[in-house]
Design an enzyme around this catalytic site. Structure first.
Site, PDB file in Angstrom:
ATOM      1  CG  PHE A 183      -1.942   1.009   1.338  1.00 56.27           C
ATOM      2  CD1 PHE A 183      -3.117   0.880   0.634  1.00 56.27           C
ATOM      3  CD2 PHE A 183      -1.771   2.126   2.144  1.00 56.27           C
ATOM      4  CE1 PHE A 183      -4.107   1.863   0.714  1.00 56.27           C
ATOM      5  CE2 PHE A 183      -2.744   3.108   2.234  1.00 56.27           C
ATOM      6  CZ  PHE A 183      -3.922   2.976   1.514  1.00 56.27           C
ATOM      7  CB  SER A 185       0.917   4.999   3.659  1.00 55.14           C
ATOM      8  OG  SER A 185       0.102   3.911   4.074  1.00 55.14           O
ATOM      9  CE  LYS A 186       0.281  -1.130   4.901  1.00 55.77           C
ATOM     10  NZ  LYS A 186      -0.294  -0.999   6.242  1.00 55.77           N
ATOM     11  N   PRO A 187       6.271   1.066   4.366  1.00 59.66           N
ATOM     12  CG  PRO A 187       7.374   0.230   6.277  1.00 59.66           C
ATOM     13  CD  PRO A 187       6.026   0.257   5.587  1.00 59.66           C
ATOM     14  CG  LEU A 188       8.929  -1.643  -1.166  1.00 60.00           C
ATOM     15  CD1 LEU A 188       9.834  -0.579  -1.778  1.00 60.00           C
ATOM     16  CD2 LEU A 188       9.522  -3.034  -1.404  1.00 60.00           C
TER      17      LEU A 188
END
Length: 365
Positions: A183, A185-188
Site C-alpha cells: 500500500f 504509505s507502507k515502508p515499501l
C-alpha cells in the site's frame, strides 16, 4: 509550515526519473497483467527478504487470504491472532469460515504476547498469525517454538514491517509464510494496491502461485479453487524503481524514529525496540493521556496525527458473534485508547521534526 503525515510526493521527486522510466517501459511493452516486471520484482523481493520464494499479489489483505488458503484453513478451523490490528487480519480468517482466536498483546511491543499463546491452542488450531505491528516484528523465536511443539504453521502479518529484522533475519522470512503489503504509505509502497507472500517451502509457494491466478497450474487447468490475486505489472514496475534505495530509506526511518524517541521520551511513552529487533516505523506511535484533546491541540498547531487502532477486533460489530465484550483483552483495549501516531517518513527533515516535537510538548503541557 505545512506538515505531511506521510510525504509520498517528496519520495517521488527523489526517484522520479527511475519511476517514470519503469512505468513507461510497461506502457511500451503493453503486458499489463503478469508482465516481466512481476517475475523480476519477485526475484528481488525474495533476495531482499532472504527466502527462496516471493509471490507478488494484488494487496496485503489477499496475501493473508492466499497464505491461509495454501495452508488449507477452512470452516471449523481456528487461527490464533491478535485483536490489536487492522481488521484485515481477522477478516481473512473469518472469510474462510474459520474462527479468529484472539490473544492479548504485550503492552511494550503491542504485538501478540507469546506467554499467552499456548493456552489458546486447541485441537482445531490450524495456524497462528501474529502481526508485526507499527514496523517491529513480533517475537517469532518464542512463537515458532510453541508452534513447532504443536505442529502448527505460522503466518507473519508483516504489512507494516517489511524492511525490519529480528536476530539478523528479515521480516517475511521469520515463519512458515510471511505476508506484506505495498500500500502506498507502507515502508515499501507502490502506487496503488500490492502485496507479497514469502516462503522457503516449495510446495506452499507452488500452491500460492496457483491460488493467486484462479487456482490455475497451466492455462485453463485449475487443480484448486483460487482467486484473482495477481500483482499488477505497473505496480511491480514502481516497486522495482523503489527497491534500490529501500535500504537507505529504512536507515532513514530508523534514524528519524530514534531521534523522535530521544526528544519525546520525557513527555510520552515512546516505542521500545525488543532485543535483536530493528524497527522500520511504518508508524511512529506514542502513548498519551487525554488523546482526543492532544490530537485537537496538535491539529490546531498544524500537526496531523492518526490512531492505529482505536477499536480492537473483538469489539468490532463484525465480530460481535464471538461474544467477546469489553474487558476480554484489557491490554489491547487500553492501548487502543492511548496510542497516537505522528508524521513519519524517510524524508522528514530535522527542522520539521523539531516543529512536530515542540507542538507535541506544547499539546501535552
Amino acid at each position: 509550515m505545512s506538515i505531511q503525515f506521510i510525504d509520498l510526493k517528496a519520495q517521488y521527486q527523489h526517484l522520479k526519473a527511475d519511476i517514470d522510466a519503469r512505468i513507461h517501459a510497461v506502457l511500451d511493452h503493453g503486458q499489463y497483467i503478469m508482465g516481466p516486471e512481476v517475475k523480476e520484482v519477485e526475484q528481488q523481493l525474495a533476495a531482499y527478504a532472504g527466502v527462496k520464494h516471493a509471490i507478488g499479489v494484488c494487496d496485503g489483505t489477499k496475501a493473508l487470504l492466499i497464505a491461509l488458503m495454501a495452508l488449507g484453513v477452512g470452516r471449523g478451523d481456528e487461527v490464533i491472532t491478535t485483536p490489536f490490528t487492522f481488521i484485515a487480519t481477522g477478516e481473512m480468517i473469518a472469510l474462510l469460515g474459520a474462527t479468529p482466536v484472539f490473544v492479548d498483546i504485550d503492552p511494550i511491543s503491542y504485538n501478540l504476547d507469546p506467554a499467552l499463546l499456548e493456552a489458546a491452542i486447541t485441537p482445531r488450531t490450524k495456524a497462528i498469525m501474529p502481526v508485526s505491528l507499527y514496523g517491529q516484528c513480533a517475537d517469532f523465536t518464542a512463537i515458532n517454538a510453541i508452534a513447532d511443539k504443536h505442529g502448527i504453521a505460522v503466518i507473519e502479518d508483516g504489512a507494516q514491517s517489511f524492511g525490519a529484522s529480528q536476530h539478523g533475519k528479515k521480516s517475511g522470512s521469520l515463519s512458515t509464510i510471511g505476508c506484506t503489503s505495498f500500500f502506498p504509505s507502507k515502508p515499501l509502497g507502490c502506487y496503488g494496491d500490492g502485496g507479497a507472500c514469502f516462503t522457503n517451502d516449495d510446495e506452499l509457494a507452488k500452491k500460492m502461485r496457483e491460488i493467486r491466478i484462479h487456482g490455475q497450474d497451466r492455462r485453463y487447468h485449475h487443480p484448486v479453487i483460487g482467486l484473482n490475486g495477481r500483482l499488477d505489472t505497473i505496480q511491480a514496475a514502481v516497486l522495482l524503481a523503489k527497491l534500490p534505495s529501500f535500504a537507505d530509506e529504512v536507515a532513514a526511518r530508523e534514524r528519524i524514529g530514534a531521534r523522535y524517541s530521544a526528544l519525546l521520551q520525557d513527555v510520552a511513552r515512546v516505542p521500545v525496540i525488543g532485543a535483536g529487533n530493528t524497527h522500520v516505523y511504518a508508524q511512529y506511535t506514542i502513548e498519551v493521556d487525554n488523546r482526543e484533546a492532544v490530537q485537537k491541540a496538535l491539529q490546531e498547531l498544524g500537526v496531523p496525527t492518526a490512531v492505529h487502532y482505536p477499536i480492537p477486533l473483538h469489539l468490532q460489530p463484525a465480530f460481535a458473534h464471538l461474544g467477546l465484550g469489553e474487558g476480554s483483552f484489557p491490554l489491547a483495549e487500553a492501548a487502543g485508547k492511548r496510542v497516537m501516531s505522528l508524521p513519519m517518513h524517510p524524508f522528514l527533515d530535522e527542522a520539521t521534526q523539531d516543529a512536530i516535537v515542540a507542538a507535541v510538548k506544547k499539546a501535552l503541557g
